[in-house]
Motif scaffolding. Structure first.
Motif, PDB file in Angstrom:
ATOM      1  N   GLU A 111       0.843  -1.209   0.234  1.00 30.59           N
ATOM      2  CA  GLU A 111       0.087  -0.247  -0.122  1.00 30.59           C
ATOM      3  C   GLU A 111       0.878   1.199   0.010  1.00 30.59           C
ATOM      4  OE1 GLU A 111      -0.831  -2.557   2.131  1.00 30.59           O
ATOM      5  OE2 GLU A 111      -2.183  -3.380   0.713  1.00 30.59           O
ATOM      6  N   LEU A 112       2.049   1.117   0.656  1.00 36.53           N
ATOM      7  CA  LEU A 112       2.909   2.234   0.507  1.00 36.53           C
ATOM      8  C   LEU A 112       3.221   2.566  -0.977  1.00 36.53           C
ATOM      9  CD1 LEU A 112       5.381   1.797   3.325  1.00 36.53           C
ATOM     10  CD2 LEU A 112       3.735   3.445   3.304  1.00 36.53           C
ATOM     11  N   LYS A 113       3.425   3.930  -1.095  1.00 35.82           N
ATOM     12  CA  LYS A 113       3.920   4.449  -2.410  1.00 35.82           C
ATOM     13  C   LYS A 113       5.310   4.417  -2.436  1.00 35.82           C
ATOM     14  CE  LYS A 113       3.113   6.524  -6.436  1.00 35.82           C
ATOM     15  NZ  LYS A 113       3.419   5.432  -7.395  1.00 35.82           N
ATOM     16  N   THR A 114       5.834   3.543  -3.246  1.00 40.16           N
ATOM     17  CA  THR A 114       7.275   3.546  -3.515  1.00 40.16           C
ATOM     18  C   THR A 114       7.916   4.483  -4.434  1.00 40.16           C
ATOM     19  OG1 THR A 114       7.211   1.991  -5.227  1.00 40.16           O
ATOM     20  CG2 THR A 114       7.095   0.987  -3.198  1.00 40.16           C
ATOM     21  N   ASN A 115       9.207   4.583  -4.358  1.00 40.92           N
ATOM     22  CA  ASN A 115       9.501   5.648  -5.045  1.00 40.92           C
ATOM     23  C   ASN A 115      10.974   5.276  -5.521  1.00 40.92           C
ATOM     24  OD1 ASN A 115       9.944   8.224  -6.441  1.00 40.92           O
ATOM     25  ND2 ASN A 115      10.813   9.151  -4.448  1.00 40.92           N
ATOM     26  N   TYR A 116      10.924   4.100  -6.210  1.00 45.76           N
ATOM     27  CA  TYR A 116      12.198   3.759  -6.761  1.00 45.76           C
ATOM     28  C   TYR A 116      12.653   4.303  -8.046  1.00 45.76           C
ATOM     29  CZ  TYR A 116      11.167  -0.353  -3.705  1.00 45.76           C
ATOM     30  OH  TYR A 116      10.977  -1.307  -2.743  1.00 45.76           O
ATOM     31  N   LYS A 117      14.028   4.437  -8.353  1.00 40.98           N
ATOM     32  CA  LYS A 117      14.387   5.239  -9.497  1.00 40.98           C
ATOM     33  C   LYS A 117      14.137   4.161 -10.798  1.00 40.98           C
ATOM     34  CE  LYS A 117      16.733   7.880 -12.033  1.00 40.98           C
ATOM     35  NZ  LYS A 117      15.693   8.831 -12.158  1.00 40.98           N
ATOM     36  N   ASN A 118      13.523   4.689 -11.804  1.00 40.32           N
ATOM     37  CA  ASN A 118      13.412   3.890 -13.011  1.00 40.32           C
ATOM     38  C   ASN A 118      14.751   4.304 -13.728  1.00 40.32           C
ATOM     39  OD1 ASN A 118      12.271   2.592 -15.052  1.00 40.32           O
ATOM     40  ND2 ASN A 118      11.112   4.087 -15.879  1.00 40.32           N
ATOM     41  N   PHE A 119      15.737   3.027 -13.639  1.00 40.61           N
ATOM     42  CA  PHE A 119      16.820   3.313 -13.939  1.00 40.61           C
ATOM     43  C   PHE A 119      17.243   3.132 -15.596  1.00 40.61           C
ATOM     44  CE2 PHE A 119      21.457   1.956 -14.314  1.00 40.61           C
ATOM     45  CZ  PHE A 119      22.130   2.818 -13.455  1.00 40.61           C
ATOM     46  N   PRO A 120      18.030   4.151 -16.265  1.00 41.02           N
ATOM     47  CA  PRO A 120      18.303   4.085 -17.471  1.00 41.02           C
ATOM     48  C   PRO A 120      19.578   3.319 -17.759  1.00 41.02           C
ATOM     49  CG  PRO A 120      19.386   6.311 -16.650  1.00 41.02           C
ATOM     50  CD  PRO A 120      18.633   5.327 -15.579  1.00 41.02           C
ATOM     51  N   MET A 121      19.611   1.966 -18.563  1.00 41.20           N
ATOM     52  CA  MET A 121      20.666   1.580 -18.971  1.00 41.20           C
ATOM     53  C   MET A 121      21.192   1.724 -20.228  1.00 41.20           C
ATOM     54  SD  MET A 121      20.168  -2.346 -17.166  1.00 41.20           S
ATOM     55  CE  MET A 121      19.606  -3.224 -18.499  1.00 41.20           C
TER      56      MET A 121
END
Lengths: 375, 375
Positions: free
Chosen positions: B15-25
């Motif tokens: 339920e917690l809003k996560t805030n992971y980086k959408n990582f560029p490869m």
């Protein structure tokens, strides 16, 4: 298995014209527990306009589940449930493309595959076929796709196939089980949320994870291997060993198997799979045996090709108390065996990787038949 | 170091809003001995037109070498030799951008960096600043770049920095040594040809390789770590150990160090560097100490933060008979120390990764001064 000390033949005179593959990698990846919740914000900037939908292809085991309620559907987005009970087929791809073209006046903003290898492969193939003419089976092979696919996203809900990172989509066609291998196949975005793999049954978890383990063994023992593929393959293999032979916490095991699948898929970049995959393709083609279990059914009998790998496999199988089905090929006719053998032997790059240029002297039809008969 | 058993805190309520980086490869990579010969065919489809040149930024150690004669210059492409004797600077980037804008009526087709971390970072920064207004120092920080950079290619000729795969370009600015961290920083194409690292001196090979080793230690022991970064960091660390502690064949060592650098760079995706990098930035800023050796100078005195890592480092240093310079900070004034300490302590994410939220209680100015004084 002393893979590290393996001697890799990499001495090439700089004057020689090399011909390495310029390998496409997934350009965007998000990893983390719960990151599925960020899908909406990831897709938003990729919407061409409000008329160009996102099409979500979702494994039908999720029908009515909490996962589905979290899919960020807006405007005229469409959710299509698809059964993964059978291997993905070229005519299934054609039917999906036909439906999408019929349902909308313009190309979708993108295709999102949510599921295991079957759903991921379907998403890749549909994204390709929406911009390329003809039928999917015409593109089975290597580098036959001419036009860029539309934006497509892979979201695995089970770990092991490597489909999330590979440049292939393996389909059952009218004549063969073979991948559409192309630079346009690779996903534009992958979302890796280990929590999505929570509901998988023990058997499916084992078979699909073994897909990763087996293609690592095939890649690391293959003649095509170079240091790039080796480093990914070794890491994937190590993670598989941790997951299946050690006693990890469940969360940690899910995280690590997801990374094993990722690195395992990358290890095929400059390598190939081998004997187990080639023969498993034959089983799938004739009998519709699903890929993960098919690999296991074949691999257990490949001691002469992969002695240490088969030993490890047996250890893992015992630890998790997995009973592989028996007698699958008991009632097959000679014609049936011939069909499977032909499918398997047609996969030349796999055999060449496994056994070298002279593979035909070792992989004879008789040899393959004797292995199939044990299954 | 028992990194495998490290407990990673990954339990997040869905339920917690996560805030992971959408990582560029890096979306394209070619690996293999001699693959530099394929550069021409890789660049050809990226030429906008015959007037839009490719600009090759090349380490000036290669001036007059065989490598330069193999650079596929056509039309009005330009080759610019740049010394890597000093750390790359923001005003150097501005000057290069000014020159390129002056020399041509239109934007280049792309920027190709050929060299070590300095050249790769310059190539990235120039590619960014050709499409973004103002001066490079205005973009030092996190996610300040608003417009996509032009096409840029990284070709490392020494292994270890991870600059070929990272989303940063670390520059000495008028006020700080800090990276331009952005999704547009990442190279569009990387070419990994282990043969290009052949001429590197033993000392440079050691210092630059230790950059990789040290950022793996920092990443694996950091609080930001997740399973994604961990798997890359572990593999990079393992490869570093093979290269620096085992007796590999030279070819194999070159291949493996190139892959260590690659995976080491990826291991920063969901992690960060730590104490050694933060303090090394201070040394570079005040004294112009180059990054690789700066890391080593600091890291040798970080036993209390990274006990097993420092022990391994000493083993490697002894095996290769490396004598680190001494007395670097002997004659510095209190003001000098203060400058270095301020630069180091300004790198909040690095300290937070290394020591957690309460890092200020451990990383006091006095503590840092006592470490700098030993150098």
């Amino acid at each position: 298995m002393d893979i590290k000390s393996k001697n890799i033949n990499t001495i090439i005179s700089p004057e020689l014209k090399t011909n390495y593959k310029n390998f496409p990698m997934v350009p965007r990846v998000i990893f983390g527990i719960g990151c599925f919740g960020q899908l909406g914000e990831i897709l938003m900037p990729k919407r061409i306009n409000s008329e160009a939908p996102f099409i979500f292809l979702v494994d039908d085991v999720f029908e009515g589940s909490g996962l589905v309620s979290r899919i960020p559907l807006i405007f005229n987005d469409q959710l299509i449930f698809i059964s993964a009970d059978e291997e993905p087929k070229t005519d299934q791809v054609d039917a999906l493309v036909y439906k999408i073209r019929n349902d909308y006046d313009q190309l979708p903003s993108g295709i999102i595959g949510i599921g295991g290898g079957t759903l991921l492969d379907l998403a890749k193939a549909v994204a390709i076929m929406l911009t390329n003419k003809g039928n999917a089976h015409e593109y089975q092979g290597w580098d036959l796709v001419k036009k860029p696919s539309i934006y497509h996203v892979g979201i695995p809900t089970i770990s092991g196939t490597g489909a999330e990172v590979s440049r292939t989509t393996v389909l059952l066609g009218p004549e063969k089980k073979l991948g559409i291998n192309s630079d346009y196949t690779t996903f534009d975005q992958v979302l890796l949320d280990p929590d999505l793999t929570k509901g998988v049954s023990k058997e499916q978890w084992f078979y699909t994870g073994m897909d990763c383990f087996i293609h690592c063994i095939e890649s690391l023992n293959g003649t095509f291997l170079n240091a790039f593929s080796q480093s990914y393959g070794e890491k994937a293999l190590e993670l598989c060993k941790e997951v299946y032979l050690e006693d990890l916490h469940e969360d940690e095991a899910r995280n690590k198997l997801m990374m094993a699948s990722w690195h395992g898929g990358m290890s095929i970049a400059y390598s190939q799979v081998g004997v187990a995959h080639a023969m498993s393709y034959g089983l799938s083609y004739l009998l519709g045996v699903r890929h993960g279990i098919g690999n296991c059914l074949v691999f257990q009998h490949l001691k002469e090709f992969y002695p240490e790998g088969v030993e490890l496999f047996n250890e893992m199988k015992e630890k998790h108390n997995i009973q592989l089905p028996k007698g699958i090929c008991k009632e097959l006719t000679n014609d049936d065996f011939e069909i499977m053998i032909n499918v398997a032997l047609s996969l030349v790059p796999l055999w060449e990787n496994a056994l070298g240029k002279e593979w035909r002297t070792m992989a004879t039809p008789e040899k393959l038949k004797s292995i199939y008969q044990k299954i």
